[in-house]
Design a protein around this motif. Structure first.
Motif, PDB file in Angstrom:
ATOM      1  N   GLN A 160      74.186  11.257  21.326  1.00  0.00           N
ATOM      2  CA  GLN A 160      73.939  12.602  21.876  1.00  0.00           C
ATOM      3  C   GLN A 160      75.257  13.343  22.033  1.00  0.00           C
ATOM      4  OE1 GLN A 160      71.998  11.736  25.618  1.00  0.00           O
ATOM      5  NE2 GLN A 160      70.152  12.813  24.987  1.00  0.00           N
ATOM      6  N   PHE A 169      78.077  12.759  20.494  1.00  0.00           N
ATOM      7  CA  PHE A 169      78.648  13.072  19.176  1.00  0.00           C
ATOM      8  C   PHE A 169      77.964  14.301  18.579  1.00  0.00           C
ATOM      9  CE2 PHE A 169      78.470  12.473  14.486  1.00  0.00           C
ATOM     10  CZ  PHE A 169      79.812  12.710  14.226  1.00  0.00           C
ATOM     11  N   TYR A 170      76.654  14.341  18.712  1.00  0.00           N
ATOM     12  CA  TYR A 170      75.908  15.478  18.161  1.00  0.00           C
ATOM     13  C   TYR A 170      76.399  16.793  18.777  1.00  0.00           C
ATOM     14  CZ  TYR A 170      71.854  18.365  16.905  1.00  0.00           C
ATOM     15  OH  TYR A 170      71.057  19.356  16.412  1.00  0.00           O
ATOM     16  N   ALA A 171      76.538  16.800  20.095  1.00  0.00           N
ATOM     17  CA  ALA A 171      77.004  18.019  20.765  1.00  0.00           C
ATOM     18  C   ALA A 171      78.444  18.338  20.367  1.00  0.00           C
ATOM     19  CB  ALA A 171      76.900  17.859  22.278  1.00  0.00           C
ATOM     20  N   ARG A 172      79.267  17.324  20.201  1.00  0.00           N
ATOM     21  CA  ARG A 172      80.654  17.579  19.793  1.00  0.00           C
ATOM     22  C   ARG A 172      80.702  18.177  18.395  1.00  0.00           C
ATOM     23  NH1 ARG A 172      84.892  13.046  21.434  1.00  0.00           N
ATOM     24  NH2 ARG A 172      86.249  14.861  21.474  1.00  0.00           N
ATOM     25  N   GLU A 205      85.766  13.428  33.128  1.00  0.00           N
ATOM     26  CA  GLU A 205      86.121  13.241  31.723  1.00  0.00           C
ATOM     27  C   GLU A 205      85.869  11.778  31.360  1.00  0.00           C
ATOM     28  OE1 GLU A 205      87.234  15.182  28.594  1.00  0.00           O
ATOM     29  OE2 GLU A 205      88.495  16.005  30.163  1.00  0.00           O
ATOM     30  N   ARG A 214      78.852  20.261  17.416  1.00  0.00           N
ATOM     31  CA  ARG A 214      78.521  21.677  17.594  1.00  0.00           C
ATOM     32  C   ARG A 214      79.595  22.370  18.431  1.00  0.00           C
ATOM     33  NH1 ARG A 214      76.180  20.309  13.794  1.00  0.00           N
ATOM     34  NH2 ARG A 214      73.932  20.074  13.557  1.00  0.00           N
ATOM     35  N   GLY A 215      80.741  21.736  18.567  1.00  0.00           N
ATOM     36  CA  GLY A 215      81.869  22.412  19.206  1.00  0.00           C
ATOM     37  C   GLY A 215      82.052  22.127  20.685  1.00  0.00           C
ATOM     38  N   PHE A 216      81.198  21.299  21.281  1.00  0.00           N
ATOM     39  CA  PHE A 216      81.344  20.956  22.695  1.00  0.00           C
ATOM     40  C   PHE A 216      82.436  19.902  22.856  1.00  0.00           C
ATOM     41  CE2 PHE A 216      77.154  22.682  22.452  1.00  0.00           C
ATOM     42  CZ  PHE A 216      76.809  23.144  23.713  1.00  0.00           C
ATOM     43  N   THR A 217      83.307  20.081  23.845  1.00  0.00           N
ATOM     44  CA  THR A 217      84.229  18.994  24.151  1.00  0.00           C
ATOM     45  C   THR A 217      83.410  17.851  24.750  1.00  0.00           C
ATOM     46  OG1 THR A 217      84.631  19.706  26.408  1.00  0.00           O
ATOM     47  CG2 THR A 217      86.087  20.612  24.714  1.00  0.00           C
ATOM     48  N   ARG A 218      84.045  16.706  24.828  1.00  0.00           N
ATOM     49  CA  ARG A 218      83.338  15.542  25.383  1.00  0.00           C
ATOM     50  C   ARG A 218      82.850  15.832  26.808  1.00  0.00           C
ATOM     51  NH1 ARG A 218      82.936  10.444  23.770  1.00  0.00           N
ATOM     52  NH2 ARG A 218      82.157   9.063  25.374  1.00  0.00           N
ATOM     53  N   LYS A 219      83.710  16.471  27.585  1.00  0.00           N
ATOM     54  CA  LYS A 219      83.337  16.766  28.966  1.00  0.00           C
ATOM     55  C   LYS A 219      82.198  17.794  29.021  1.00  0.00           C
ATOM     56  CE  LYS A 219      85.490  17.800  33.381  1.00  0.00           C
ATOM     57  NZ  LYS A 219      86.756  18.076  34.052  1.00  0.00           N
ATOM     58  N   GLU A 220      82.316  18.812  28.177  1.00  0.00           N
ATOM     59  CA  GLU A 220      81.238  19.818  28.142  1.00  0.00           C
ATOM     60  C   GLU A 220      79.912  19.183  27.727  1.00  0.00           C
ATOM     61  OE1 GLU A 220      83.429  24.016  26.939  1.00  0.00           O
ATOM     62  OE2 GLU A 220      83.064  22.551  25.377  1.00  0.00           O
ATOM     63  N   MET A 254      76.620  18.924  29.992  1.00  0.00           N
ATOM     64  CA  MET A 254      75.359  19.503  29.537  1.00  0.00           C
ATOM     65  C   MET A 254      74.234  18.464  29.583  1.00  0.00           C
ATOM     66  SD  MET A 254      74.545  21.136  25.827  1.00  0.00           S
ATOM     67  CE  MET A 254      75.097  19.667  24.987  1.00  0.00           C
ATOM     68  N   ILE A 255      74.533  17.256  29.150  1.00  0.00           N
ATOM     69  CA  ILE A 255      73.503  16.210  29.119  1.00  0.00           C
ATOM     70  C   ILE A 255      73.065  15.864  30.541  1.00  0.00           C
ATOM     71  CG2 ILE A 255      73.098  13.769  28.559  1.00  0.00           C
ATOM     72  CD1 ILE A 255      75.015  14.307  26.088  1.00  0.00           C
TER      73      ILE A 255
END
Lengths: 274, 439
Positions: free
Chosen positions: B388, B390-393, B437, B395-401, B405-406
């Motif tokens: 999940q 990795f998928y968001a990353r 983080e 799409r430009g999300f940092t790991r923390k973001e 979000m999750i």
């Protein structure tokens, strides 16, 4: 300047197992490349390695975007640099609405220097753009309010990936079987949408088993992967040949690669049983 | 924790506390009884089911002094209150406490004119004994354990809300409790809604230092008469070295509706007993619980939905996410008395474990003595999926973001149940602040 995504002698392992064994591929902006090959040949691995999946270790070789080292970048930095992949099996994120997910993603990709916590694209402006893109893709507006890929049908997931492609407007996109699991009408719609959004406007690397997608997005180059290497590269006639006659000729012509491919498939099957 | 202790939780401290309060004799008698009981009681034993997962061996009461007894001694300089629940909200009244000492209280005139009473519990016990005395310690049980007895003996800075028959308060009331580093809070919250009354109470607890030490020995009593409607929100963000022991209980009568939202983010160790007694037919309670922990926090919630009358509904949903080496314990119980036919009871606890070293204990339970009931319970524990993230990353999300979000998505089901915008936003912000983080 034309953007270039360049892959040179790329070797990738998963765990201790080598999957890619020296892949060379140069993707110019505006070009469409088809990536074909039998199951287990390493097509998805190439896509995931381009995005920087932590489970896929690049053991040698390079990937550069306009000369910049992509392998040094985290996955989100790659996305912000303009690299995109439409996932074969996108992940569900329960509780997060498509619209909110996309607003954040779009902001980050359009403003690569954005720091965490800084403003997102104004809601009104974003909604307008999203609505237009969704209408264009003939998607129901209710889609934006659903949770990311949560309870989506296979077809809905693929369309959601295409919507993301449309919003993020990357320089380069890997489309990993974005046409699989769809019925004939849905394949046609997906093919048209991709042609509309991406063909000649991005550098596209299309992984597919269907001919419909390539009919609408005629490839400038077709690459055939077998045993973790690109064994042949041709024009769109190569894609047509493979659709009509399958991979028998390729398998016979490259027995070493075919042997590796069979070995990997057998190992996968063993792991699946274990 | 640098200040020296002036008054301790002992006989001398108790006398000093009594001397500082101007309260009626009946209340002093209640305190004296509780103090005697507290003296006679031992600390809970580890092998006791309630404490088997919560180790209090390192807790030393002697390290803490009593709450501030004289408002003049309150250090207000550094106590800029954090009012998160009331952003953009027009309030009908508010109470602020610092280290268990009331520093501000107000109530809109139109509400006072309708007979609404909202203010200091000890003052109102003196001026309005007929409103306080019949209810104080009716939901709360001072003999439950030593913590409860100590609370009853040493409570200070308590708040009382009384809403007369048929009075509908259209704007929320607010209580803000603050602890300074090393401070003690023993506030007691008593809410009484007469027949058909309606109110919304937003209650938040903070420490001046988010890592601050301290002690909260608290209690909440919610008493609802037939047909009344209460929304009660409790955002707990005590400093992360603070101990939090509390007994929280609602007793709701015929055709009442209670929506009780608890967000527990703070404290180093929490042990909270939260219960709702449904004592009149047709009562309905919804409880929404959020726990989000980090570091070595240990939060334990024992919830009870006790159906004592027929045709009541209770719906408890607790969602918890654990980071680092933290641990949450949720032990839920639906108890249905023989008379409580047609009960509709639901309890659920979902956990999202964000670290290999974090832990979630989830123990749902049913005790059903009626034969015509519908009771369901469930519990899930899952981990954040690297795929999940990795998928968001991608799409430009940092790991923390991505993690934030999750986690926010995980809690969305609770947000969807909360009907107050400012509360939803405050909870979302509190959760986002707590996401760390991960690498």
């Amino acid at each position: 300047m034309t953007h270039v995504l360049k892959i040179e002698d790329l070797h990738v392992s998963v765990g201790d197992k080598p999957i890619l064994r020296g892949v060379n591929l140069t993707l110019n902006h505006g070009e469409t490349h088809a990536l074909m090959g039998p199951n287990g040949s390493g097509k998805s691995t190439l896509g995931l390695a381009i995005m920087g999946h932590p489970g896929y270790e690049v053991t040698s070789g390079s990937i550069t975007l306009d000369g910049k080292d992509v392998l040094e970048m985290a996955p989100d930095e790659r996305a912000r640099a303009g690299i995109f992949m439409a996932f074969q099996r996108p992940m569900a994120i329960p509780g997060v609405k498509m619209a909110d997910f996309l607003r954040h993603a779009t902001t980050n990709v359009r403003r690569p220097d954005r720091k965490e916590g800084e403003e997102l694209i104004p809601m009104r402006e974003f909604r307008k753009e999203l609505r237009e893109k969704m209408e264009h893709l003939r998607m129901d507006s209710e889609f934006a309010r659903r949770y990311v890929n949560d309870g989506f049908s296979g077809g809905e997931m693929k369309r959601a990936e295409i919507l993301q492609l449309a919003m993020l407007q990357p320089k380069f996109a890997v489309l990993d079987e974005t046409d699989s699991g769809l019925d004939a009408d849905a394949v046609r719609l997906a093919s048209e949408s991709i042609a509309d959004i991406g063909h000649q406007k991005m550098g596209l690397l299309i992984i597919t088993h269907h001919d419909k997608l390539l009919e609408h997005n005629p490839p400038d180059f077709t690459h055939v992967m077998l045993g973790g290497r690109l064994v042949e590269t041709g024009g769109k006639e190569l894609a047509e040949e493979l659709h009509q006659h399958g991979y028998d000729r390729i398998r016979k012509a490259y027995p070493d690669a075919e042997a590796l491919n069979q070995k990997l498939l057998a190992e996968d099957a063993e792991e699946a049983l274990a | 924790m640098s200040q020296t202790i002036t008054h301790a939780f002992d006989a001398a401290g108790f006398d000093a506390l009594l001397a500082s309060q101007s309260e009626p004799d009946w209340l002093t008698t209640l305190r004296r009884e509780a103090f005697e009981h507290a003296q006679a009681m031992s600390w809970p034993e580890r092998r006791h089911e309630e404490w088997i997962r919560t180790d209090i061996r390192i807790f030393q009461l002697g390290k803490f002094g009593l709450p501030v007894l004289d408002p003049a001694d309150c250090d207000l300089a550094e106590t800029e209150p954090l009012h998160q629940l009331v952003e953009g909200v027009a309030l009908g009244g508010r109470i602020e406490t610092v280290d268990g000492c009331i520093t501000k209280e107000s109530l809109d005139e139109d509400l006072a004119a309708k007979g609404v009473v909202f203010g200091s519990l000890s003052k109102l016990a003196l001026s309005h004994p007929e409103l306080v005395r019949p209810y104080l310690f009716t939901a709360f049980d001072p003999d439950h354990d030593k913590f409860a007895a100590l609370h009853a003996a040493f409570m200070s800075g308590g708040q009382f809300l009384y809403v007369p028959r048929g009075v509908v308060i259209d704007r929320p009331l607010h209580i803000g409790s603050i602890l300074t580093d090393g401070g003690t809070d023993t506030t007691h919250t008593l809410v009484v809604l007469e027949d058909g009354a309606e109110a919304t109470l937003l209650h938040e607890s903070n420490s001046t230092d988010s890592g601050g030490a301290g002690l909260h020995l608290g209690s909440i009593e919610l008493v609802q008469k037939p047909g009344s409607n209460l929304r009660y929100v409790n955002l707990q963000e005590w400093g992360h070295k603070t101990y939090h022991f509390a007994q929280q209980k609602a007793v709701i009568d015929r055709d009442c509706s209670l929506q009780w939202t608890i967000a527990a983010m703070g404290s180093s160790l929490s042990k909270v007993n939260q219960s709702v007694d449904l004592v009149g037919p047709g009562a309905h309670s919804q409880v929404n619980g959020v726990m989000f922990t980090e570091g070595r926090q240990h939060l334990a919630y024992h919830t009870l939905q006790h159906h004592k009358a027929e045709s009541c509904r209770s719906d408890f949903l607790y969602k918890a996410a654990q980071q680092d080496k933290s641990r949450t314990v949720w032990r839920g119980m639906i108890k249905v008395d023989p008379a409580a036919q047609k009960t509709d009871g639901y309890q659920r606890n979902d956990n999202l474990v964000l670290s290999h070293h974090a832990r979630a204990d989830s123990i749902p339970g049913l005790e059903i003595e009626a034969d015509d009931v519908r009771c369901t319970h469930g519990s899930t524990t899952s981990k954040v999926d690297e795929d999940q993230i990795f998928y968001a990353r991608c799409r430009g999300f940092t790991r923390k973001e991505a993690t934030r979000m999750i986690v926010t998505g995980f809690f969305q089901q609770i947000f969807d149940r909360i009907t107050i915008d400012s509360v939803r936003e405050a909870l979302g912000a509190a959760i986002a602040r707590q996401v760390r983080e991960y690498e």
